[in-house]
Design a protein around this motif. Structure first.
Motif, PDB file in Angstrom:
ATOM      1  N   ASN A 163       1.081  -1.326  -0.285  1.00 33.49           N
ATOM      2  CA  ASN A 163       0.037   0.249   0.055  1.00 33.49           C
ATOM      3  C   ASN A 163       0.673   1.365  -0.505  1.00 33.49           C
ATOM      4  OD1 ASN A 163      -2.545  -1.541   0.199  1.00 33.49           O
ATOM      5  ND2 ASN A 163      -1.906  -1.426   2.118  1.00 33.49           N
ATOM      6  N   TRP A 164       2.165   1.416  -0.922  1.00 35.95           N
ATOM      7  CA  TRP A 164       2.693   2.487  -0.884  1.00 35.95           C
ATOM      8  C   TRP A 164       1.603   4.029  -1.835  1.00 35.95           C
ATOM      9  CZ3 TRP A 164       7.756   2.895   0.308  1.00 35.95           C
ATOM     10  CH2 TRP A 164       8.365   1.446   1.370  1.00 35.95           C
TER      11      TRP A 164
ATOM     12  N   LYS B  37       8.222  13.565  -4.597  1.00 34.84           N
ATOM     13  CA  LYS B  37       9.286  12.459  -5.110  1.00 34.84           C
ATOM     14  C   LYS B  37       9.051  11.355  -4.077  1.00 34.84           C
ATOM     15  CE  LYS B  37      12.643  16.195  -6.319  1.00 34.84           C
ATOM     16  NZ  LYS B  37      13.671  17.034  -6.765  1.00 34.84           N
ATOM     17  N   LEU B  38       9.060  11.014  -3.845  1.00 29.03           N
ATOM     18  CA  LEU B  38       9.029   9.678  -2.659  1.00 29.03           C
ATOM     19  C   LEU B  38       7.990   8.893  -2.372  1.00 29.03           C
ATOM     20  CD1 LEU B  38      10.292  11.422   0.689  1.00 29.03           C
ATOM     21  CD2 LEU B  38      11.451  10.743  -1.395  1.00 29.03           C
ATOM     22  N   TRP B  39       8.241   7.701  -2.046  1.00 31.90           N
ATOM     23  CA  TRP B  39       6.697   7.160  -2.270  1.00 31.90           C
ATOM     24  C   TRP B  39       7.112   6.737  -0.517  1.00 31.90           C
ATOM     25  CZ3 TRP B  39       3.278   5.215  -5.145  1.00 31.90           C
ATOM     26  CH2 TRP B  39       3.249   5.149  -6.780  1.00 31.90           C
ATOM     27  N   VAL B  40       5.884   6.455   0.242  1.00 30.60           N
ATOM     28  CA  VAL B  40       5.393   6.159   2.022  1.00 30.60           C
ATOM     29  C   VAL B  40       4.721   4.735   1.570  1.00 30.60           C
ATOM     30  CG1 VAL B  40       3.633   7.974   2.401  1.00 30.60           C
ATOM     31  CG2 VAL B  40       5.428   6.547   4.092  1.00 30.60           C
ATOM     32  N   ALA B  41       5.053   4.315   3.324  1.00 30.54           N
ATOM     33  CA  ALA B  41       4.546   3.211   3.445  1.00 30.54           C
ATOM     34  C   ALA B  41       4.387   3.091   4.953  1.00 30.54           C
ATOM     35  CB  ALA B  41       4.302   1.810   2.872  1.00 30.54           C
ATOM     36  N   ASP B  42       3.224   2.326   5.486  1.00 23.84           N
ATOM     37  CA  ASP B  42       2.651   1.801   7.263  1.00 23.84           C
ATOM     38  C   ASP B  42       3.639   1.180   6.849  1.00 23.84           C
ATOM     39  OD1 ASP B  42       1.448   4.067   7.525  1.00 23.84           O
ATOM     40  OD2 ASP B  42       0.193   3.300   7.039  1.00 23.84           O
ATOM     41  N   VAL B  43       4.190   0.867   7.263  1.00 25.92           N
ATOM     42  CA  VAL B  43       5.594  -0.322   7.877  1.00 25.92           C
ATOM     43  C   VAL B  43       4.601  -0.940   9.450  1.00 25.92           C
ATOM     44  CG1 VAL B  43       7.109  -1.510   9.395  1.00 25.92           C
ATOM     45  CG2 VAL B  43       7.995   1.072   8.106  1.00 25.92           C
TER      46      VAL B  43
END
Length: 482
Positions: A112-113, A118-124
């Motif tokens: 679920n990125w 410029k970045l991609w973020v997701a929950d750990v």
């Protein structure tokens, strides 16, 4: 009549030397009987079933037990533990095998990125009921770079001075301006034949210089131990360093950062890159084989199994100040006056060592073999024949993309044994003896701890290292002795 007699005897032998076959599948269930049509789900459950067959002296085990792992990922939340009760015999070994596509996997997939600039973020995600921390990320099977201040290691900053009395490293102010407010930044410091991982406690800028202090225990060990030391020279060739693990340093494609407090991970994609699979490691060790010196584990063979995705968290929790070959110091300091040890050189310091984690650990075990296995995407050592091992083969295996040593064998001084003392145990069974390391391909290991090796053997006896191809290592290919 003679021909009939031989045939009859052969049939009798074939019946006597029957073998047990147990089956495991990622789609199985540990309540199943372990047959091909109704397989177990875990290697641990199959080992328990094999253990019971041996305990009950079942006729089926006379020719050995084979545990067949069907293709797929076997996700682990703890190491598979193999103990003396799992032992086979020379005539009846236990073989753990697959068609080459079974993976003992310590990884956790990040899903679920979402794009954020410029970045991609997701929950750990949580892992086994706890927040997950880690030191590696793999994107589409390729190791990503933990955010750092330099893309080219040839352009690393160098320290200005080393101040052991105040436990300070003086560095150019320009090197640390970005990370003054970073809570979990680390310095990776090159020291002669090793690199140290030091967790930064504070940064104090004074003009064009900055005083950098570190957390304990590594600060005390770093500034007290005499070798290897940070290099401060008259010609400016001082120890080089890079900084890592700060959001402020996430500025190059292929880099990532884990915000442990918000439990989010950030990734700067390479040009045109799409994330089809992202994996972080959840555990340090995948398989732990251990007996006792009087009841060793015996006659186990892993055949065509993959070991993938591990981490090693000590550098994040306590720092990492190695002496050599990745063996880290738990204490080390100068002594005054020096001492002279019998049959040894003049000694001006003492030190005690710990041992880095390994994806596979073998201790107090005889004839434990790894044939045609794959050790990949690992956060420290690949495989470690640590103590009291006799025999065993590591043959035809692949070791690739490993943070530390590929293969380790033998003692490098037990934890309570001062490292300058020769290790000569009264019970010679403690020594790693008769191991053969042959026909392995070792590539791109030592890619985080630059002072580690392709193959590393300490106090060993009758070891045979032959026909291994080793490439892309940071320090040495093979080191023998201590």
């Amino acid at each position: 009549m003679k021909k009939i007699f031989i045939t009859t005897t052969a049939l009798l032998i074939a019946c006597t030397l029957s073998a047990a076959d147990l089956f495991v599948s990622p789609k199985g269930n540990d309540r199943n009987p372990g047959t091909k049509d109704s397989p177990k789900a875990t290697l641990t459950a199959a080992l328990r079933q094999a253990r019971e067959l041996r305990r009950l002296n079942d006729e089926s085990v006379k020719g050995g037990i084979t545990i067949h792992l069907e293709a797929g990922d076997y996700h682990l939340y703890e190491p598979v533990f193999i103990r003396p009760e799992d032992s086979g015999t020379e005539a009846s070994p236990t073989v753990i095998t697959s068609d080459g596509n079974a993976v003992l996997n310590g990884g956790v997939e990040i899903r679920n990125w979402k794009k954020q600039g410029k970045l991609w973020v997701a929950d750990v995600p949580m892992f086994n009921g706890r927040p997950l921390d880690f030191r590696q990320l793999w994107i589409n099977g390729q190791k990503a770079v933990r955010a750092k201040d330099v893309a080219d290691f040839e352009k690393m900053y160098r320290i200005i001075n080393n101040d052991p009395q105040n436990e300070i490293l003086w560095v150019p102010a320009a090197a640390v301006k970005k990370i003054q407010k970073a809570r979990y930044a680390e310095m990776v410091l090159h020291e002669m034949w090793c690199v140290a991982n030091l967790r930064i406690k504070s940064v104090e800028i004074q003009g064009d210089s900055a005083a950098v202090r570190f957390h304990h225990p590594e600060s005390r060990i770093q500034f007290e131990h005499p070798w290897p030391r940070p290099m401060v020279t008259k010609d400016g060739h001082n120890s080089a360093f890079y900084l890592t693990n700060a959001m402020e340093l996430l500025d190059e494609p292929g880099e990532w950062y884990h915000d442990i407090e918000s439990r989010k991970i950030y990734y700067y994609p390479r040009k045109g890159e799409k994330i089809s699979k992202a994996v972080v490691p959840g555990i340090e060790t995948l398989v732990w084989v251990e007996g006792t010196i009087d009841r060793p584990v015996k006659h186990i063979r892993f055949d065509n199994i993959a070991f993938q995705y591990t981490t090693w968290m000590r550098p994040s929790l306590q720092g990492h100040v190695p002496l050599q070959a990745g063996m880290y110091m738990t204490d080390g300091y100068k002594i005054r006056p020096s001492m002279i040890r019998k049959n040894n050189h003049k000694l001006d310091n003492q030190g005690w060592l710990g041992r880095p984690a390994s994806a596979v650990v073998v201790k107090a075990a005889w004839d434990i073999d790894f044939e045609k296995c794959r050790f990949q995407h690992l956060g420290s050592t690949g495989i470690d024949y640590e103590w009291a091992t006799d025999g065993g083969h590591i043959n035809g295996c692949l070791f690739r993309d490993i943070a530390g040593n590929g293969i380790v064998a033998g003692s490098f001084s037990p934890a309570a044994h001062e490292t300058h003392l020769p290790y000569d145990p009264a019970d010679r069974r403690e020594v790693c003896t008769g191991l053969t390391i042959s026909n392995n391909y070792i590539n791109d290991v030592t890619n985080e701890d630059w002072g580690t090796l392709g193959i590393c053997a300490g106090y060993v006896s009758d070891i045979n290292i032959e026909h291994n191809e080793i490439s892309d290592v940071s320090y040495s290919g093979i080191s023998l002795g201590w």
